[in-house]
Design an enzyme around this catalytic site. Structure first.
Site, short mmCIF file in Angstrom:
data_model
loop_
_atom_site.label_atom_id
_atom_site.label_comp_id
_atom_site.label_asym_id
_atom_site.label_seq_id
_atom_site.Cartn_x
_atom_site.Cartn_y
_atom_site.Cartn_z
NE ARG A 44 -3.91 -1.99 2.35
CZ ARG A 44 -4.78 -2.05 3.16
NH1 ARG A 44 -4.89 -1.31 4.12
NH2 ARG A 44 -5.81 -3.20 3.03
CG ASP A 72 -13.80 6.03 7.47
OD1 ASP A 72 -14.35 5.07 7.32
OD2 ASP A 72 -12.79 6.08 7.28
C1 LIG Z 1 -13.73 -2.43 7.18
S1 LIG Z 1 -14.34 -0.63 7.18
C2 LIG Z 1 -15.94 -0.93 7.53
C3 LIG Z 1 -16.92 -0.10 6.96
C4 LIG Z 1 -18.28 -0.59 7.34
N1 LIG Z 1 -18.50 0.06 8.82
C5 LIG Z 1 -18.69 -2.02 7.11
O1 LIG Z 1 -18.61 -2.64 8.29
O2 LIG Z 1 -18.93 -2.25 6.00
C6 LIG Z 1 -13.21 -0.04 8.49
C7 LIG Z 1 -13.05 1.42 8.45
O3 LIG Z 1 -12.80 1.96 9.69
C8 LIG Z 1 -12.21 3.23 9.41
N2 LIG Z 1 -11.26 3.52 10.72
C9 LIG Z 1 -10.13 3.04 11.05
N3 LIG Z 1 -9.72 3.57 12.02
C10 LIG Z 1 -10.44 4.72 12.14
C11 LIG Z 1 -10.47 5.72 13.26
N4 LIG Z 1 -9.44 5.69 14.10
N5 LIG Z 1 -11.31 6.57 13.16
C12 LIG Z 1 -12.46 6.46 12.13
N6 LIG Z 1 -12.51 5.70 11.08
C13 LIG Z 1 -11.53 4.75 11.16
C14 LIG Z 1 -11.33 2.95 8.10
O4 LIG Z 1 -11.03 3.98 7.40
C15 LIG Z 1 -12.58 1.99 7.23
O5 LIG Z 1 -13.07 2.89 6.40
#
Ligand SMILES: C[S@@+](CC[C@H](N)C(=O)[O-])C[C@H]1O[C@@H](n2cnc3c(N)ncnc32)[C@H](O)[C@@H]1O
Length: 281
Positions: free
Chosen positions: A47, A154
């Site tokens: 990445r 996000d």
């Molecule tokens: C795997 S996705 C899940 C998306 C959705 N909630 C679902 O279950 O389909 C995880 C998301 O968490 C976000 N994320 C990770 N760390 C974070 C943080 N500290 N604050 C806000 N968002 C975060 C990532 O950018 C990512 O878009």
């Protein structure tokens, strides 16, 4: 140097030492709460190699020098590169059945005086999750005249922009159940779809790091935070779920991901089964 590292340096376009990976790991944790195990090293290399190409760098020593500075512009790109954004419309569909069959009818009764519902999709990725919630809300004629707002946040600014646009490749719409397909507008070419305005207008997309202060006014009736804390360590999860309890109404609901649970992490929720929780204190 171990054999594994030697092998890597032969195959890889850029050299990444274990010291480089350690620096990346520490910064990722500090900026996002995401815990990168050694198993993620290859994935992170892939990445971040894109960033090295974009910045015309020779190796990860140079990249680490750049990200070592506090508040540098590259931090946003770094964060966007390390997050895992996997998501889908109506992912873990039983949560949306629960909304339609139980929670929204209950809230229509409970909030009939204020006629207000507040929802938060925390870690919303590219928007499929909050749009799925909004489609369920939009099927309730009673809610048309209500003040219903969904906050979708996000920390990855690229995914927030994508969600806000509400345009997806046509095949992304396949998991949308038949009764909600009417909220998708298929492009003339048949290649993309757009979420219709009656659904889009329910949602505000905003960048927000869950580890930082939350500039939120008021409590939520329910929060979706699914497949986000899986990347966090236990102390970070404990703090976060405590803050979610504080941000919910007294009997508010919390939805988490299929591989997550609150056992020994928070005693402020009662499990209703299938990764649905209700605040009890
Ligand atoms: C795997 S996705 C899940 C998306 C959705 N909630 C679902 O279950 O389909 C995880 C998301 O968490 C976000 N994320 C990770 N760390 C974070 C943080 N500290 N604050 C806000 N968002 C975060 C990532 O950018 C990512 O878009």
């Amino acid at each position: 140097m171990s054999m594994t590292q030697l092998d890597h340096s032969k195959q890889r376009e850029f050299s990444m030492t274990s010291a480089n990976f350690q620096k990346i790991k520490v910064l990722a944790y500090r900026l996002t709460g995401i815990h990168l195990s050694e198993l993620k090293e290859n994935m992170i290399y892939g990445r971040l190699a894109r960033r090295l190409r974009a910045l015309n760098l020779d190796d990860f020593n140079q990249y680490c020098d750049i990200i070592d500075t506090d508040h540098c512009a590259e931090h946003a790109e770094f964060i966007n590169s390390i997050t895992t954004n996997l998501t889908a419309f109506f992912r873990e569909n039983h949560h949306f059945d629960f909304l339609r069959q139980q929670l929204l009818p209950q809230l229509i009764e409970k909030n009939k005086v204020s006629k207000k519902i507040r929802i938060w999709s925390a870690g919303c990725s590219t928007g499929e999750e909050p749009y799925s919630i909004a489609m369920v809300v939009a099927t309730f004629p009673a809610l048309k005249s209500w003040d219903v707002k969904i906050l979708a946040t996000d920390l990855d600014t690229n995914v927030v922009a994508k969600g806000s646009a509400g345009v997806y490749a046509h095949e992304r719409g396949e998991p949308v159940p038949k009764e909600y397909q009417r909220f998708l507008q298929i492009d003339k070419s048949g290649e993309s779809l757009k979420i219709k305005d009656e659904v889009r207008q329910l949602i505000s997309f905003k960048p927000l790091n869950l580890l930082h202060e939350w500039p939120l006014s008021g409590l939520f009736d329910f929060i979706f935070c699914r497949n986000v804390v899986i990347y966090f360590d236990l102390p970070t999860q404990k703090k976060l779920f405590d803050r979610y309890a504080n941000q919910l109404t007294e009997t508010g609901h919390l939805f988490i991901g299929h591989s997550e649970n609150l056992h020994k992490i928070s005693d402020r929720f009662n499990s209703l089964g299938r990764t649905i929780y209700q605040r009890i204190k």
